[in-house]
Design a protein around this motif. Structure first.
Motif, PDB file in Angstrom:
ATOM      1  N   PHE A  65       2.114   4.629  -0.125  1.00  0.00           N
ATOM      2  CA  PHE A  65       2.272   5.371   1.121  1.00  0.00           C
ATOM      3  C   PHE A  65       3.399   6.396   1.068  1.00  0.00           C
ATOM      4  O   PHE A  65       3.507   7.237   1.935  1.00  0.00           O
ATOM      5  CB  PHE A  65       2.511   4.421   2.298  1.00  0.00           C
ATOM      6  CG  PHE A  65       1.311   3.566   2.587  1.00  0.00           C
ATOM      7  CD1 PHE A  65       0.225   4.088   3.271  1.00  0.00           C
ATOM      8  CD2 PHE A  65       1.259   2.256   2.161  1.00  0.00           C
ATOM      9  CE1 PHE A  65      -0.893   3.323   3.527  1.00  0.00           C
ATOM     10  CE2 PHE A  65       0.146   1.479   2.410  1.00  0.00           C
ATOM     11  CZ  PHE A  65      -0.931   2.003   3.105  1.00  0.00           C
ATOM     12  N   SER A  66       4.256   6.318   0.055  1.00  0.00           N
ATOM     13  CA  SER A  66       5.375   7.235  -0.015  1.00  0.00           C
ATOM     14  C   SER A  66       5.723   7.507  -1.473  1.00  0.00           C
ATOM     15  O   SER A  66       5.831   6.580  -2.276  1.00  0.00           O
ATOM     16  CB  SER A  66       6.587   6.624   0.698  1.00  0.00           C
ATOM     17  OG  SER A  66       7.699   7.464   0.577  1.00  0.00           O
ATOM     18  N   VAL A  67       5.854   8.770  -1.806  1.00  0.00           N
ATOM     19  CA  VAL A  67       6.281   9.161  -3.148  1.00  0.00           C
ATOM     20  C   VAL A  67       7.549   9.982  -2.986  1.00  0.00           C
ATOM     21  O   VAL A  67       7.540  11.033  -2.361  1.00  0.00           O
ATOM     22  CB  VAL A  67       5.194   9.986  -3.873  1.00  0.00           C
ATOM     23  CG1 VAL A  67       5.709  10.463  -5.220  1.00  0.00           C
ATOM     24  CG2 VAL A  67       3.932   9.171  -4.048  1.00  0.00           C
ATOM     25  N   THR A  68       8.622   9.461  -3.532  1.00  0.00           N
ATOM     26  CA  THR A  68       9.914  10.131  -3.441  1.00  0.00           C
ATOM     27  C   THR A  68      10.426  10.435  -4.844  1.00  0.00           C
ATOM     28  O   THR A  68       9.891   9.927  -5.835  1.00  0.00           O
ATOM     29  CB  THR A  68      10.951   9.241  -2.722  1.00  0.00           C
ATOM     30  OG1 THR A  68      11.172   8.075  -3.528  1.00  0.00           O
ATOM     31  CG2 THR A  68      10.485   8.836  -1.340  1.00  0.00           C
ATOM     32  N   THR A  69      11.447  11.249  -4.927  1.00  0.00           N
ATOM     33  CA  THR A  69      12.083  11.534  -6.205  1.00  0.00           C
ATOM     34  C   THR A  69      12.573  10.244  -6.848  1.00  0.00           C
ATOM     35  O   THR A  69      12.384  10.025  -8.050  1.00  0.00           O
ATOM     36  CB  THR A  69      13.267  12.510  -5.991  1.00  0.00           C
ATOM     37  OG1 THR A  69      12.791  13.657  -5.288  1.00  0.00           O
ATOM     38  CG2 THR A  69      13.888  12.926  -7.299  1.00  0.00           C
ATOM     39  N   ILE A  70      13.163   9.369  -6.061  1.00  0.00           N
ATOM     40  CA  ILE A  70      13.676   8.089  -6.578  1.00  0.00           C
ATOM     41  C   ILE A  70      12.538   7.244  -7.135  1.00  0.00           C
ATOM     42  O   ILE A  70      12.659   6.628  -8.192  1.00  0.00           O
ATOM     43  CB  ILE A  70      14.458   7.330  -5.483  1.00  0.00           C
ATOM     44  CG1 ILE A  70      15.730   8.113  -5.144  1.00  0.00           C
ATOM     45  CG2 ILE A  70      14.777   5.912  -5.903  1.00  0.00           C
ATOM     46  CD1 ILE A  70      16.465   7.622  -3.914  1.00  0.00           C
ATOM     47  N   TRP A  71      11.383   7.207  -6.435  1.00  0.00           N
ATOM     48  CA  TRP A  71      10.228   6.435  -6.918  1.00  0.00           C
ATOM     49  C   TRP A  71       9.763   6.966  -8.269  1.00  0.00           C
ATOM     50  O   TRP A  71       9.457   6.194  -9.179  1.00  0.00           O
ATOM     51  CB  TRP A  71       9.087   6.485  -5.897  1.00  0.00           C
ATOM     52  CG  TRP A  71       7.928   5.620  -6.277  1.00  0.00           C
ATOM     53  CD1 TRP A  71       7.799   4.275  -6.042  1.00  0.00           C
ATOM     54  CD2 TRP A  71       6.743   6.008  -6.977  1.00  0.00           C
ATOM     55  NE1 TRP A  71       6.604   3.827  -6.551  1.00  0.00           N
ATOM     56  CE2 TRP A  71       5.934   4.870  -7.127  1.00  0.00           C
ATOM     57  CE3 TRP A  71       6.282   7.224  -7.478  1.00  0.00           C
ATOM     58  CZ2 TRP A  71       4.705   4.893  -7.763  1.00  0.00           C
ATOM     59  CZ3 TRP A  71       5.048   7.259  -8.119  1.00  0.00           C
ATOM     60  CH2 TRP A  71       4.279   6.101  -8.245  1.00  0.00           C
ATOM     61  N   LEU A  72       9.710   8.295  -8.438  1.00  0.00           N
ATOM     62  CA  LEU A  72       9.289   8.874  -9.711  1.00  0.00           C
ATOM     63  C   LEU A  72      10.256   8.527 -10.840  1.00  0.00           C
ATOM     64  O   LEU A  72       9.837   8.229 -11.955  1.00  0.00           O
ATOM     65  CB  LEU A  72       9.141  10.389  -9.584  1.00  0.00           C
ATOM     66  CG  LEU A  72       7.925  10.866  -8.797  1.00  0.00           C
ATOM     67  CD1 LEU A  72       8.045  12.347  -8.489  1.00  0.00           C
ATOM     68  CD2 LEU A  72       6.643  10.571  -9.543  1.00  0.00           C
ATOM     69  N   VAL A  73      11.545   8.569 -10.554  1.00  0.00           N
ATOM     70  CA  VAL A  73      12.547   8.197 -11.568  1.00  0.00           C
ATOM     71  C   VAL A  73      12.361   6.732 -11.960  1.00  0.00           C
ATOM     72  O   VAL A  73      12.380   6.389 -13.151  1.00  0.00           O
ATOM     73  CB  VAL A  73      13.983   8.471 -11.051  1.00  0.00           C
ATOM     74  CG1 VAL A  73      15.021   7.869 -11.980  1.00  0.00           C
ATOM     75  CG2 VAL A  73      14.200   9.973 -10.880  1.00  0.00           C
ATOM     76  N   LEU A  92      -3.965   5.935  -3.535  1.00  0.00           N
ATOM     77  CA  LEU A  92      -3.170   6.651  -2.546  1.00  0.00           C
ATOM     78  C   LEU A  92      -3.658   6.345  -1.144  1.00  0.00           C
ATOM     79  O   LEU A  92      -4.829   6.572  -0.824  1.00  0.00           O
ATOM     80  CB  LEU A  92      -3.242   8.149  -2.828  1.00  0.00           C
ATOM     81  CG  LEU A  92      -2.774   8.514  -4.239  1.00  0.00           C
ATOM     82  CD1 LEU A  92      -3.334   9.836  -4.657  1.00  0.00           C
ATOM     83  CD2 LEU A  92      -1.275   8.491  -4.321  1.00  0.00           C
ATOM     84  N   GLY A  93      -2.757   5.826  -0.320  1.00  0.00           N
ATOM     85  CA  GLY A  93      -3.092   5.495   1.058  1.00  0.00           C
ATOM     86  C   GLY A  93      -2.763   6.632   2.003  1.00  0.00           C
ATOM     87  O   GLY A  93      -2.347   7.701   1.598  1.00  0.00           O
ATOM     88  N   THR A  94      -2.972   6.372   3.257  1.00  0.00           N
ATOM     89  CA  THR A  94      -2.654   7.375   4.261  1.00  0.00           C
ATOM     90  C   THR A  94      -1.785   6.750   5.329  1.00  0.00           C
ATOM     91  O   THR A  94      -1.959   5.574   5.637  1.00  0.00           O
ATOM     92  CB  THR A  94      -3.937   7.987   4.870  1.00  0.00           C
ATOM     93  OG1 THR A  94      -3.566   9.061   5.713  1.00  0.00           O
ATOM     94  CG2 THR A  94      -4.739   6.977   5.636  1.00  0.00           C
ATOM     95  N   PRO A  95      -0.853   7.406   5.898  1.00  0.00           N
ATOM     96  CA  PRO A  95      -0.425   8.749   5.492  1.00  0.00           C
ATOM     97  C   PRO A  95       0.483   8.656   4.276  1.00  0.00           C
ATOM     98  O   PRO A  95       1.334   7.775   4.207  1.00  0.00           O
ATOM     99  CB  PRO A  95       0.341   9.242   6.710  1.00  0.00           C
ATOM    100  CG  PRO A  95       0.900   8.004   7.321  1.00  0.00           C
ATOM    101  CD  PRO A  95      -0.110   6.912   7.050  1.00  0.00           C
ATOM    102  N   LEU A  96       0.282   9.530   3.323  1.00  0.00           N
ATOM    103  CA  LEU A  96       1.109   9.557   2.116  1.00  0.00           C
ATOM    104  C   LEU A  96       2.187  10.609   2.298  1.00  0.00           C
ATOM    105  O   LEU A  96       1.889  11.788   2.452  1.00  0.00           O
ATOM    106  CB  LEU A  96       0.274   9.874   0.879  1.00  0.00           C
ATOM    107  CG  LEU A  96       1.059   9.968  -0.427  1.00  0.00           C
ATOM    108  CD1 LEU A  96       1.644   8.611  -0.805  1.00  0.00           C
ATOM    109  CD2 LEU A  96       0.186  10.490  -1.539  1.00  0.00           C
ATOM    110  N   GLU A  97       3.411  10.157   2.311  1.00  0.00           N
ATOM    111  CA  GLU A  97       4.539  11.083   2.411  1.00  0.00           C
ATOM    112  C   GLU A  97       4.936  11.521   1.013  1.00  0.00           C
ATOM    113  O   GLU A  97       5.138  10.692   0.135  1.00  0.00           O
ATOM    114  CB  GLU A  97       5.742  10.406   3.064  1.00  0.00           C
ATOM    115  CG  GLU A  97       5.625  10.190   4.538  1.00  0.00           C
ATOM    116  CD  GLU A  97       6.939   9.680   5.091  1.00  0.00           C
ATOM    117  OE1 GLU A  97       7.643  10.477   5.744  1.00  0.00           O
ATOM    118  OE2 GLU A  97       7.252   8.517   4.836  1.00  0.00           O
TER     119      GLU A  97
END
Length: 162
Positions: A65-73, A92-97
């Motif tokens: 539900f959320s993709v952040t810079t920290i999640w990618l690292v 990928l769910g909704t809403p995806l931030e």
């Protein structure tokens, strides 16, 4: 709640770890392992001690539900540390931030992207990203990993639509 597992088997050929919320560590010693499917958090410490070189290791995230810079690292660190996943599936769910700051990714400098055989992105029927958020998401993923094959199912939303 299970937090740690250790599996050692000389004959194990298939293993699936799923619905493992709270799992912090998994160690697998299976020299005949052919297929490994894992669905857990990227913070989980996974160790595949022995497995066949051609083991089909697949990682699956469910309802992201959320993709952040920290999640990618964290994802890149997870892939590099485990160093055995060949296929990565993201549902990928909704809403995806999409909260990715590409300048931050460039400054992290954690080495080359992880090499994958296949990256599958599966959007739920109601996942409709804008073109700009999809571009940011893909740029972030490609910073993290380089797949030989990318497959994606999605419904693009035109950001200019009323």
């Amino acid at each position: 709640m299970l937090k740690c597992i250790n599996i050692s088997s000389k004959s194990l050929k298939q293993l699936s770890i799923a619905d493992c919320e709270g799992l912090t560590k998994a160690t697998i010693d299976a020299p005949k392992l052919l297929e490994f499917l894992c669905s857990c958090e990227v913070e989980t410490s996974l160790s595949l001690i022995r497995a066949l070189d051609h083991c089909n290791a697949q990682f699956l995230t469910l309802s992201l539900f959320s993709v952040t810079t920290i999640w990618l690292v964290k994802l890149k660190k997870f892939l590099v540390q485990t160093n055995f996943f060949k296929s990565f599936v993201i549902e990928l769910g909704t809403p995806l931030e999409i909260l990715i700051e590409e300048d931050q990714l460039r400054n992290v400098g954690t080495g080359a992207p992880y090499k994958l055989r296949e990256l599958k992105l599966r959007g739920t029927s109601d996942w409709t990203p804008t073109k700009s958020s999809l571009v940011a998401f893909l740029n972030g993923l490609f910073w993290c990993c380089h797949p030989d094959v990318l497959s994606m199912t999605t419904n693009l939303q035109d950001s200019t639509a009323k």
